[in-house]
Design a protein around this motif. Sequence first.
Motif, PDB file in Angstrom:
ATOM      1  N   TRP A   1     -10.739  -9.970  32.449  1.00 34.46           N
ATOM      2  CA  TRP A   1      -9.592  -9.215  32.935  1.00 34.46           C
ATOM      3  C   TRP A   1     -10.065  -8.266  34.018  1.00 34.46           C
ATOM      4  N   VAL A   2      -9.137  -7.844  34.873  1.00 35.96           N
ATOM      5  CA  VAL A   2      -9.429  -6.867  35.911  1.00 35.96           C
ATOM      6  C   VAL A   2      -8.278  -5.874  35.964  1.00 35.96           C
TER       7      VAL A   2
ATOM      8  N   ASP B   1      -9.308   2.197  44.816  1.00 33.13           N
ATOM      9  CA  ASP B   1     -10.259   1.227  45.371  1.00 33.13           C
ATOM     10  C   ASP B   1     -11.337   0.843  44.358  1.00 33.13           C
ATOM     11  N   ILE B   2     -11.085   1.098  43.074  1.00 34.27           N
ATOM     12  CA  ILE B   2     -12.022   0.735  42.012  1.00 34.27           C
ATOM     13  C   ILE B   2     -11.373  -0.287  41.079  1.00 34.27           C
ATOM     14  N   ALA B   3     -12.074  -1.384  40.837  1.00 36.33           N
ATOM     15  CA  ALA B   3     -11.611  -2.404  39.900  1.00 36.33           C
ATOM     16  C   ALA B   3     -12.538  -2.389  38.690  1.00 36.33           C
ATOM     17  N   THR B   4     -11.967  -2.389  37.504  1.00 38.49           N
ATOM     18  CA  THR B   4     -12.731  -2.462  36.264  1.00 38.49           C
ATOM     19  C   THR B   4     -12.566  -3.862  35.701  1.00 38.49           C
ATOM     20  N   VAL B   5     -13.687  -4.479  35.304  1.00 45.88           N
ATOM     21  CA  VAL B   5     -13.686  -5.859  34.822  1.00 45.88           C
ATOM     22  C   VAL B   5     -14.213  -5.894  33.393  1.00 45.88           C
ATOM     23  N   GLY B   6     -13.620  -6.735  32.566  1.00 44.37           N
ATOM     24  CA  GLY B   6     -14.087  -6.903  31.197  1.00 44.37           C
ATOM     25  C   GLY B   6     -13.748  -8.288  30.687  1.00 44.37           C
TER      26      GLY B   6
ATOM     27  N   VAL C   1     -20.098 -13.928  32.486  1.00 42.23           N
ATOM     28  CA  VAL C   1     -18.879 -13.206  32.856  1.00 42.23           C
ATOM     29  C   VAL C   1     -18.764 -13.349  34.363  1.00 42.23           C
ATOM     30  N   TYR C   2     -17.626 -13.858  34.828  1.00 40.63           N
ATOM     31  CA  TYR C   2     -17.416 -14.140  36.246  1.00 40.63           C
ATOM     32  C   TYR C   2     -16.578 -13.053  36.891  1.00 40.63           C
ATOM     33  N   SER C   3     -16.913 -12.727  38.129  1.00 45.39           N
ATOM     34  CA  SER C   3     -16.162 -11.711  38.856  1.00 45.39           C
ATOM     35  C   SER C   3     -14.828 -12.279  39.325  1.00 45.39           C
TER      36      SER C   3
ATOM     37  N   VAL D   1     -20.717  -3.657  43.001  1.00 43.35           N
ATOM     38  CA  VAL D   1     -20.784  -2.966  41.711  1.00 43.35           C
ATOM     39  C   VAL D   1     -21.107  -1.501  41.986  1.00 43.35           C
ATOM     40  N   VAL D   2     -20.205  -0.607  41.600  1.00 48.12           N
ATOM     41  CA  VAL D   2     -20.435   0.820  41.829  1.00 48.12           C
ATOM     42  C   VAL D   2     -20.854   1.546  40.560  1.00 48.12           C
ATOM     43  N   ALA D   3     -20.624   0.931  39.398  1.00 47.35           N
ATOM     44  CA  ALA D   3     -21.023   1.540  38.128  1.00 47.35           C
ATOM     45  C   ALA D   3     -20.926   0.490  37.026  1.00 47.35           C
ATOM     46  N   VAL D   4     -21.701   0.693  35.964  1.00 46.78           N
ATOM     47  CA  VAL D   4     -21.571  -0.121  34.759  1.00 46.78           C
ATOM     48  C   VAL D   4     -21.389   0.849  33.600  1.00 46.78           C
ATOM     49  N   ASN D   5     -20.639   0.419  32.621  1.00 49.74           N
ATOM     50  CA  ASN D   5     -20.353   1.270  31.476  1.00 49.74           C
ATOM     51  C   ASN D   5     -21.059   0.703  30.260  1.00 49.74           C
ATOM     52  N   GLU D   6     -22.293   1.107  30.063  1.00 50.00           N
ATOM     53  CA  GLU D   6     -23.082   0.588  28.950  1.00 50.00           C
ATOM     54  C   GLU D   6     -22.556   1.061  27.603  1.00 50.00           C
ATOM     55  N   GLY D   7     -21.757   2.115  27.602  1.00 52.60           N
ATOM     56  CA  GLY D   7     -21.214   2.627  26.350  1.00 52.60           C
ATOM     57  C   GLY D   7     -19.992   1.884  25.873  1.00 52.60           C
TER      58      GLY D   7
END
Length: 85
Positions: A11-12, A17-22, A64-66, A72-78
Motif C-alpha cells: 500500500w502507499v 511530497d512524502i509517500a509511505t509504503v507498507g 516488497v515492491y515500490s 527513500v528519505v526515511a525508514v521506520n524500523e519501529g
Amino acid sequence: MDRKFTPDHEWVSIDGDIATVGITDYAQSQLGDLVFVELPKTGRAIRKGEAVAVVESVKAASDVYSPLTGEVVAVNEGMLPIRPW
C-alpha cells in the motif's frame, strides 16, 4: 491520508511530497511470524516496480515492491509488522 493498494499487496499513502509504503494486513497474515526484515537505506533512488525491501518469515521470504519512483528519505524500523506471541 488515503491508502492506495497494489496487486502485490503493498500500500502507499501520500501526504504532501512524502509517500509511505507498507504491506497489507493480508500479506502479513499470509507470511506469519517474521524472522527478518531488510529495509532500504535512506538516500536510495528507487523506481516503480523495483524490489526495495525483503520480509522473511518462518514460511517464506517475500520482496516488497515500490509502487512509485522516488528516493527513500526515511525508514521506520519501529513499525515492523510483527505479531506478538
